[in-house]
Design an enzyme around this catalytic site. Structure first.
Site, PDB file in Angstrom:
ATOM      1  N   CYS A 260      46.345  46.626  33.076  1.00 38.73           N
ATOM      2  CA  CYS A 260      47.416  47.609  32.950  1.00 38.73           C
ATOM      3  C   CYS A 260      46.853  49.000  32.618  1.00 38.73           C
ATOM      4  O   CYS A 260      46.241  49.633  33.462  1.00 38.73           O
ATOM      5  CB  CYS A 260      48.439  47.132  31.923  1.00 38.73           C
ATOM      6  SG  CYS A 260      50.047  47.928  32.102  1.00 38.73           S
ATOM      7  N   HIS A 350      49.811  41.914  34.124  1.00 37.94           N
ATOM      8  CA  HIS A 350      49.572  41.207  32.875  1.00 37.94           C
ATOM      9  C   HIS A 350      49.270  39.730  33.133  1.00 37.94           C
ATOM     10  O   HIS A 350      50.190  38.903  33.193  1.00 37.94           O
ATOM     11  CB  HIS A 350      50.795  41.319  31.963  1.00 37.94           C
ATOM     12  CG  HIS A 350      51.015  42.676  31.403  1.00 37.94           C
ATOM     13  ND1 HIS A 350      50.907  42.953  30.057  1.00 37.94           N
ATOM     14  CD2 HIS A 350      51.332  43.849  31.996  1.00 37.94           C
ATOM     15  CE1 HIS A 350      51.150  44.243  29.848  1.00 37.94           C
ATOM     16  NE2 HIS A 350      51.412  44.800  31.020  1.00 37.94           N
ATOM     17  N   GLU A 352      48.151  37.559  31.161  1.00 36.62           N
ATOM     18  CA  GLU A 352      48.431  36.669  30.026  1.00 36.62           C
ATOM     19  C   GLU A 352      49.807  36.026  30.144  1.00 36.62           C
ATOM     20  O   GLU A 352      50.096  35.023  29.492  1.00 36.62           O
ATOM     21  CB  GLU A 352      48.311  37.430  28.704  1.00 36.62           C
ATOM     22  CG  GLU A 352      49.508  38.247  28.292  1.00 36.62           C
ATOM     23  CD  GLU A 352      49.707  39.501  29.123  1.00 36.62           C
ATOM     24  OE1 GLU A 352      50.838  40.025  29.159  1.00 36.62           O
ATOM     25  OE2 GLU A 352      48.720  39.971  29.736  1.00 36.62           O
TER      26      GLU A 352
END
Length: 386
Positions: A260, A350, A352
Protein backbone atom coordinates in the site's frame (compact mmCIF):
# COMPACT_ATOMS: atom_id res chain seq x y z
CA UNK A 1 -30.66 0.25 21.01
CA UNK A 2 -31.40 3.93 20.49
CA UNK A 3 -35.06 4.83 19.99
CA UNK A 4 -34.35 8.54 19.57
CA UNK A 5 -31.75 9.86 17.15
CA UNK A 6 -30.87 13.49 16.73
CA UNK A 7 -31.03 15.32 13.39
CA UNK A 8 -27.77 15.21 11.44
CA UNK A 9 -26.47 16.86 8.29
CA UNK A 10 -23.74 15.70 5.91
CA UNK A 11 -22.25 18.52 3.84
CA UNK A 12 -19.85 18.14 0.91
CA UNK A 13 -17.44 20.86 -0.13
CA UNK A 14 -19.38 21.45 -3.37
CA UNK A 15 -22.41 22.39 -1.27
CA UNK A 16 -24.46 19.23 -1.69
CA UNK A 17 -26.14 18.16 1.54
CA UNK A 18 -27.75 14.98 2.88
CA UNK A 19 -30.09 15.00 5.87
CA UNK A 20 -30.11 12.04 8.24
CA UNK A 21 -29.93 11.07 11.89
CA UNK A 22 -27.02 10.85 14.31
CA UNK A 23 -25.08 7.58 14.57
CA UNK A 24 -22.46 7.09 17.25
CA UNK A 25 -21.25 10.26 18.94
CA UNK A 26 -23.25 13.47 18.54
CA UNK A 27 -21.34 16.57 17.47
CA UNK A 28 -19.31 17.55 14.42
CA UNK A 29 -16.40 16.23 12.39
CA UNK A 30 -14.68 16.92 9.08
CA UNK A 31 -12.48 14.86 6.77
CA UNK A 32 -12.14 13.53 3.23
CA UNK A 33 -15.25 11.69 2.02
CA UNK A 34 -14.41 8.23 0.64
CA UNK A 35 -16.46 5.08 0.13
CA UNK A 36 -15.74 1.44 0.90
CA UNK A 37 -17.37 -1.34 -1.11
CA UNK A 38 -16.84 -4.12 1.44
CA UNK A 39 -19.94 -6.05 2.44
CA UNK A 40 -18.35 -6.92 5.78
CA UNK A 41 -15.26 -6.14 7.82
CA UNK A 42 -16.38 -2.77 9.13
CA UNK A 43 -14.50 -3.24 12.42
CA UNK A 44 -11.21 -3.79 10.58
CA UNK A 45 -11.99 -0.80 8.35
CA UNK A 46 -12.67 1.51 11.28
CA UNK A 47 -9.43 0.55 13.05
CA UNK A 48 -7.22 0.74 9.93
CA UNK A 49 -4.83 3.70 10.47
CA UNK A 50 -4.84 4.34 6.71
CA UNK A 51 -8.29 5.91 7.18
CA UNK A 52 -6.89 8.68 9.39
CA UNK A 53 -8.63 12.00 8.54
CA UNK A 54 -11.21 10.32 6.31
CA UNK A 55 -14.99 10.00 6.59
CA UNK A 56 -15.92 6.51 5.38
CA UNK A 57 -19.17 5.90 3.52
CA UNK A 58 -20.25 2.24 3.59
CA UNK A 59 -21.87 1.19 0.32
CA UNK A 60 -23.35 -1.93 1.95
CA UNK A 61 -26.80 -0.81 3.14
CA UNK A 62 -26.97 -2.75 6.43
CA UNK A 63 -24.10 -2.16 8.88
CA UNK A 64 -23.51 -3.23 12.47
CA UNK A 65 -25.27 -6.59 12.45
CA UNK A 66 -22.25 -8.49 13.83
CA UNK A 67 -21.49 -5.92 16.52
CA UNK A 68 -17.89 -5.49 17.68
CA UNK A 69 -15.50 -7.75 19.55
CA UNK A 70 -12.07 -7.63 21.14
CA UNK A 71 -10.32 -9.72 18.47
CA UNK A 72 -10.87 -8.01 15.10
CA UNK A 73 -9.36 -4.57 15.75
CA UNK A 74 -6.40 -3.81 13.49
CA UNK A 75 -4.99 -1.19 15.87
CA UNK A 76 -5.62 0.20 19.34
CA UNK A 77 -8.38 2.63 18.31
CA UNK A 78 -10.82 3.75 15.63
CA UNK A 79 -9.07 6.07 13.15
CA UNK A 80 -11.83 7.25 10.81
CA UNK A 81 -12.90 10.87 11.24
CA UNK A 82 -16.53 9.97 10.65
CA UNK A 83 -18.78 7.10 9.62
CA UNK A 84 -21.72 7.07 7.20
CA UNK A 85 -24.26 4.23 6.93
CA UNK A 86 -27.70 3.79 5.51
CA UNK A 87 -29.47 1.28 7.77
CA UNK A 88 -27.80 0.59 11.12
CA UNK A 89 -28.55 -2.75 12.73
CA UNK A 90 -31.07 -2.64 15.56
CA UNK A 91 -28.96 -5.07 17.59
CA UNK A 92 -25.85 -7.21 17.03
CA UNK A 93 -26.39 -10.85 16.11
CA UNK A 94 -23.14 -12.82 16.41
CA UNK A 95 -21.79 -15.22 19.00
CA UNK A 96 -18.48 -13.29 18.85
CA UNK A 97 -20.04 -9.93 19.62
CA UNK A 98 -19.20 -8.20 22.89
CA UNK A 99 -21.05 -4.97 22.15
CA UNK A 100 -22.78 -2.88 19.52
CA UNK A 101 -21.01 -0.90 16.83
CA UNK A 102 -22.88 2.29 17.68
CA UNK A 103 -21.94 2.08 21.36
CA UNK A 104 -18.28 1.67 20.37
CA UNK A 105 -18.44 4.66 18.02
CA UNK A 106 -19.96 6.73 20.80
CA UNK A 107 -17.40 5.50 23.36
CA UNK A 108 -14.53 6.58 21.11
CA UNK A 109 -16.14 9.87 20.14
CA UNK A 110 -16.63 9.04 16.46
CA UNK A 111 -19.35 11.19 14.90
CA UNK A 112 -21.51 9.41 12.33
CA UNK A 113 -24.70 9.74 10.36
CA UNK A 114 -27.31 7.20 9.29
CA UNK A 115 -30.58 7.05 7.38
CA UNK A 116 -29.20 8.82 4.32
CA UNK A 117 -29.15 7.61 0.72
CA UNK A 118 -25.61 6.21 0.58
CA UNK A 119 -26.18 5.05 -3.02
CA UNK A 120 -26.75 8.64 -4.15
CA UNK A 121 -23.79 9.83 -2.08
CA UNK A 122 -21.49 7.16 -3.52
CA UNK A 123 -22.54 7.93 -7.09
CA UNK A 124 -21.85 11.61 -6.47
CA UNK A 125 -18.34 10.81 -5.18
CA UNK A 126 -17.70 8.53 -8.17
CA UNK A 127 -18.72 11.27 -10.58
CA UNK A 128 -17.16 14.26 -8.82
CA UNK A 129 -14.30 12.56 -6.96
CA UNK A 130 -13.43 12.29 -3.28
CA UNK A 131 -13.91 15.62 -1.58
CA UNK A 132 -13.95 17.37 1.75
CA UNK A 133 -16.96 16.65 3.93
CA UNK A 134 -18.44 17.43 7.32
CA UNK A 135 -20.97 15.69 9.55
CA UNK A 136 -22.94 17.84 11.99
CA UNK A 137 -25.51 16.53 14.46
CA UNK A 138 -27.38 17.73 17.52
CA UNK A 139 -27.38 21.45 18.27
CA UNK A 140 -24.47 22.14 15.91
CA UNK A 141 -26.66 21.07 12.97
CA UNK A 142 -28.72 24.23 13.56
CA UNK A 143 -25.72 26.43 12.68
CA UNK A 144 -26.28 28.50 9.49
CA UNK A 145 -25.43 26.41 6.44
CA UNK A 146 -22.91 28.93 5.12
CA UNK A 147 -20.83 28.66 8.29
CA UNK A 148 -20.88 24.86 8.16
CA UNK A 149 -19.78 24.86 4.51
CA UNK A 150 -16.95 27.24 5.40
CA UNK A 151 -15.79 24.81 8.06
CA UNK A 152 -15.83 21.94 5.55
CA UNK A 153 -13.94 23.85 2.88
CA UNK A 154 -11.32 25.32 5.24
CA UNK A 155 -10.01 21.96 6.48
CA UNK A 156 -6.57 20.85 5.17
CA UNK A 157 -6.50 18.93 1.90
CA UNK A 158 -5.23 15.36 1.66
CA UNK A 159 -2.80 16.37 -1.08
CA UNK A 160 0.51 17.27 0.53
CA UNK A 161 -0.43 15.75 3.89
CA UNK A 162 2.33 13.84 5.70
CA UNK A 163 0.37 11.69 8.15
CA UNK A 164 2.36 8.50 8.78
CA UNK A 165 4.07 9.81 11.91
CA UNK A 166 0.65 10.73 13.37
CA UNK A 167 -0.54 7.10 13.38
CA UNK A 168 2.75 5.24 13.89
CA UNK A 169 3.89 3.56 17.09
CA UNK A 170 5.84 5.80 19.48
CA UNK A 171 8.17 3.03 20.61
CA UNK A 172 9.61 -0.05 18.86
CA UNK A 173 8.15 -3.43 19.74
CA UNK A 174 8.73 -7.02 18.68
CA UNK A 175 6.28 -9.64 17.37
CA UNK A 176 7.79 -13.03 18.10
CA UNK A 177 7.85 -15.75 15.43
CA UNK A 178 5.69 -18.83 15.60
CA UNK A 179 7.55 -22.12 15.51
CA UNK A 180 11.22 -22.20 14.55
CA UNK A 181 12.64 -18.69 14.00
CA UNK A 182 13.87 -18.17 10.45
CA UNK A 183 14.60 -14.50 9.77
CA UNK A 184 14.41 -11.06 11.35
CA UNK A 185 12.55 -8.22 9.65
CA UNK A 186 12.55 -4.50 10.47
CA UNK A 187 9.02 -3.23 9.76
CA UNK A 188 8.50 0.52 9.49
CA UNK A 189 5.10 1.33 10.94
CA UNK A 190 3.57 3.90 8.60
CA UNK A 191 0.10 2.92 9.81
CA UNK A 192 0.52 -0.82 10.09
CA UNK A 193 -2.44 -3.15 10.61
CA UNK A 194 -2.02 -5.69 13.39
CA UNK A 195 -2.58 -8.70 11.14
CA UNK A 196 0.45 -7.86 8.96
CA UNK A 197 3.24 -8.69 11.44
CA UNK A 198 1.10 -11.65 12.51
CA UNK A 199 1.18 -13.04 8.96
CA UNK A 200 4.97 -12.67 8.96
CA UNK A 201 5.27 -14.28 12.40
CA UNK A 202 3.27 -17.27 11.14
CA UNK A 203 6.11 -17.84 8.71
CA UNK A 204 8.84 -17.86 11.35
CA UNK A 205 9.70 -14.16 11.05
CA UNK A 206 10.76 -12.12 14.08
CA UNK A 207 9.24 -8.72 13.36
CA UNK A 208 10.77 -5.58 14.87
CA UNK A 209 8.14 -2.87 14.38
CA UNK A 210 9.78 0.58 14.27
CA UNK A 211 8.33 4.10 14.34
CA UNK A 212 7.82 5.91 11.03
CA UNK A 213 10.50 8.41 12.04
CA UNK A 214 13.18 5.69 12.27
CA UNK A 215 16.41 6.27 10.35
CA UNK A 216 18.50 3.82 8.36
CA UNK A 217 20.80 3.61 11.38
CA UNK A 218 17.82 2.59 13.52
CA UNK A 219 17.08 -0.15 11.02
CA UNK A 220 20.69 -1.34 10.97
CA UNK A 221 20.67 -1.51 14.78
CA UNK A 222 18.10 -4.32 14.54
CA UNK A 223 20.45 -6.33 12.24
CA UNK A 224 17.54 -7.33 9.99
CA UNK A 225 17.56 -9.86 7.21
CA UNK A 226 15.00 -7.69 5.40
CA UNK A 227 12.95 -4.49 5.65
CA UNK A 228 9.19 -4.05 5.34
CA UNK A 229 7.16 -0.83 4.90
CA UNK A 230 3.49 -0.90 5.76
CA UNK A 231 0.28 0.72 4.64
CA UNK A 232 -0.52 4.17 5.97
CA UNK A 233 -2.34 7.48 5.37
CA UNK A 234 -1.35 10.62 3.54
CA UNK A 235 0.22 11.77 0.30
CA UNK A 236 3.32 9.80 -0.76
CA UNK A 237 4.64 12.95 -2.41
CA UNK A 238 5.08 14.37 1.10
CA UNK A 239 6.90 11.30 2.48
CA UNK A 240 10.45 12.57 1.95
CA UNK A 241 11.86 10.92 5.07
CA UNK A 242 10.50 7.48 4.24
CA UNK A 243 11.70 7.71 0.63
CA UNK A 244 15.20 8.66 1.77
CA UNK A 245 15.36 5.75 4.19
CA UNK A 246 14.23 3.28 1.53
CA UNK A 247 16.86 4.52 -0.91
CA UNK A 248 19.49 3.67 1.69
CA UNK A 249 17.91 0.22 2.14
CA UNK A 250 17.98 -0.41 -1.61
CA UNK A 251 21.53 0.88 -1.88
CA UNK A 252 22.58 -1.63 0.79
CA UNK A 253 20.79 -4.40 -1.14
CA UNK A 254 18.72 -5.39 1.89
CA UNK A 255 15.62 -7.35 0.77
CA UNK A 256 12.51 -5.18 0.82
CA UNK A 257 8.75 -5.71 0.72
CA UNK A 258 6.19 -2.92 0.84
CA UNK A 259 2.39 -2.85 0.81
CA UNK A 260 0.00 0.00 0.00
CA UNK A 261 1.81 3.17 1.16
CA UNK A 262 5.00 1.10 1.08
CA UNK A 263 4.37 0.45 -2.63
CA UNK A 264 4.13 4.17 -3.28
CA UNK A 265 7.32 4.78 -1.27
CA UNK A 266 9.15 2.21 -3.43
CA UNK A 267 7.87 3.92 -6.55
CA UNK A 268 9.19 7.26 -5.39
CA UNK A 269 12.51 5.74 -4.29
CA UNK A 270 12.89 4.39 -7.84
CA UNK A 271 12.32 7.87 -9.25
CA UNK A 272 8.67 7.41 -10.26
CA UNK A 273 5.89 9.88 -9.59
CA UNK A 274 2.61 9.45 -7.74
CA UNK A 275 -0.81 10.99 -8.26
CA UNK A 276 -4.18 11.20 -6.53
CA UNK A 277 -6.91 8.93 -7.82
CA UNK A 278 -10.33 10.42 -8.53
CA UNK A 279 -12.05 8.41 -5.79
CA UNK A 280 -9.56 5.69 -4.84
CA UNK A 281 -9.89 1.96 -4.26
CA UNK A 282 -11.43 0.89 -0.94
CA UNK A 283 -13.03 -2.44 -0.17
CA UNK A 284 -12.34 -6.17 -0.19
CA UNK A 285 -13.43 -7.01 -3.74
CA UNK A 286 -10.86 -5.32 -6.00
CA UNK A 287 -9.59 -7.49 -8.94
CA UNK A 288 -5.84 -7.45 -9.64
CA UNK A 289 -3.72 -9.39 -12.16
CA UNK A 290 -0.25 -10.69 -11.32
CA UNK A 291 1.48 -10.01 -14.65
CA UNK A 292 4.12 -12.69 -14.07
CA UNK A 293 1.58 -15.51 -13.71
CA UNK A 294 -1.47 -13.90 -15.40
CA UNK A 295 -3.52 -15.03 -12.42
CA UNK A 296 -6.29 -12.80 -11.11
CA UNK A 297 -6.70 -12.28 -7.38
CA UNK A 298 -9.50 -10.53 -5.50
CA UNK A 299 -7.85 -8.12 -3.10
CA UNK A 300 -8.46 -5.87 -0.11
CA UNK A 301 -7.52 -2.26 -0.87
CA UNK A 302 -7.51 1.15 0.75
CA UNK A 303 -5.66 3.83 -1.18
CA UNK A 304 -6.34 7.21 -2.72
CA UNK A 305 -2.96 7.66 -4.41
CA UNK A 306 -1.16 5.54 -7.00
CA UNK A 307 2.25 5.13 -8.65
CA UNK A 308 2.66 6.62 -12.11
CA UNK A 309 4.55 4.06 -14.20
CA UNK A 310 4.23 2.50 -17.68
CA UNK A 311 2.89 -1.05 -17.83
CA UNK A 312 4.51 -3.76 -19.89
CA UNK A 313 8.06 -2.44 -20.17
CA UNK A 314 11.22 -2.48 -18.08
CA UNK A 315 12.08 0.76 -16.33
CA UNK A 316 15.57 2.15 -15.79
CA UNK A 317 15.98 3.41 -12.24
CA UNK A 318 18.88 4.48 -9.97
CA UNK A 319 18.80 0.91 -8.60
CA UNK A 320 18.72 -0.93 -11.91
CA UNK A 321 15.80 -2.30 -13.83
CA UNK A 322 12.25 -2.45 -12.46
CA UNK A 323 8.80 -3.16 -13.80
CA UNK A 324 5.12 -3.06 -12.94
CA UNK A 325 4.25 -6.50 -11.54
CA UNK A 326 0.52 -6.17 -10.81
CA UNK A 327 -2.25 -4.12 -12.38
CA UNK A 328 -5.82 -3.31 -11.32
CA UNK A 329 -8.36 -4.74 -13.75
CA UNK A 330 -11.03 -2.11 -13.15
CA UNK A 331 -8.94 0.86 -14.27
CA UNK A 332 -5.40 -0.36 -15.11
CA UNK A 333 -3.90 1.36 -12.06
CA UNK A 334 -0.42 0.17 -11.01
CA UNK A 335 -0.90 -2.36 -8.20
CA UNK A 336 2.64 -3.67 -7.75
CA UNK A 337 6.32 -3.07 -8.52
CA UNK A 338 9.26 -5.44 -8.84
CA UNK A 339 12.96 -4.63 -8.96
CA UNK A 340 15.05 -6.85 -11.20
CA UNK A 341 18.56 -5.95 -10.02
CA UNK A 342 18.00 -5.43 -6.28
CA UNK A 343 15.89 -7.67 -3.98
CA UNK A 344 12.75 -5.55 -3.65
CA UNK A 345 9.06 -5.71 -4.55
CA UNK A 346 5.77 -4.22 -3.40
CA UNK A 347 2.02 -4.30 -3.94
CA UNK A 348 -0.60 -1.59 -3.61
CA UNK A 349 -3.13 -3.77 -1.80
CA UNK A 350 -3.40 -5.63 1.53
CA UNK A 351 -2.30 -9.29 1.41
CA UNK A 352 -2.89 -9.71 5.16
CA UNK A 353 -6.62 -9.80 4.26
CA UNK A 354 -8.14 -8.41 7.43
CA UNK A 355 -10.87 -8.19 6.39
CA UNK A 356 -10.86 -9.67 2.92
CA UNK A 357 -10.07 -12.65 0.70
CA UNK A 358 -6.86 -14.64 1.09
CA UNK A 359 -5.93 -14.71 -2.60
CA UNK A 360 -2.78 -12.66 -2.02
CA UNK A 361 -1.35 -14.53 0.98
CA UNK A 362 1.32 -15.99 -1.29
CA UNK A 363 3.09 -12.62 -1.25
CA UNK A 364 4.31 -13.23 2.29
CA UNK A 365 5.78 -16.52 1.10
CA UNK A 366 7.39 -14.68 -1.82
CA UNK A 367 8.97 -12.30 0.69
CA UNK A 368 10.36 -15.22 2.72
CA UNK A 369 11.77 -16.75 -0.46
CA UNK A 370 13.35 -13.43 -1.40
CA UNK A 371 15.08 -13.24 1.98
CA UNK A 372 16.33 -16.81 1.61
CA UNK A 373 17.68 -16.13 -1.88
CA UNK A 374 19.45 -12.97 -0.76
CA UNK A 375 21.08 -14.81 2.14
CA UNK A 376 22.21 -17.61 -0.17
CA UNK A 377 23.71 -15.11 -2.60
CA UNK A 378 25.64 -13.44 0.22
CA UNK A 379 27.35 -16.68 1.31
CA UNK A 380 30.67 -17.08 -0.58
CA UNK A 381 31.18 -20.31 -2.49
CA UNK A 382 34.16 -22.56 -1.84
CA UNK A 383 35.77 -21.30 -5.04
CA UNK A 384 35.28 -17.65 -3.97
CA UNK A 385 36.71 -18.47 -0.55
CA UNK A 386 39.87 -19.83 -2.18
Amino acid sequence: MRLERQPALLILEDGRTFSGRSYGAVGSTVGEAVFSTGMTGYQETLTDPSYHRQVVVMTAPHVGNTGVNGEDDESHRIWVSGFVVRDPALRPSSWRSTGSLEDELERQGVVGVCEIDTRALTRHLREQGSMKVGIFSGDVADTPLERLIDRVVSQPAMEGAALAAEVSTDEPYVVRPEGTPRYRVAALDLGIKGMTPQRLAERGIEVHVLPATSTFSDIQAVSPDAVFMSNGPGDPAAAEHEVGVLREVLGARIPFFGICFGNQILGRALGLGTYKLKYGHRGINQPVMDLSTRKVEITAQNHGFAVDAPIGEDLETPFGRARVSHVGLNDQVVEGLECLDVPAFSVQYHPEAAAGPHDAAYLFDRFVDLIGSARSDSVPSEEDAR
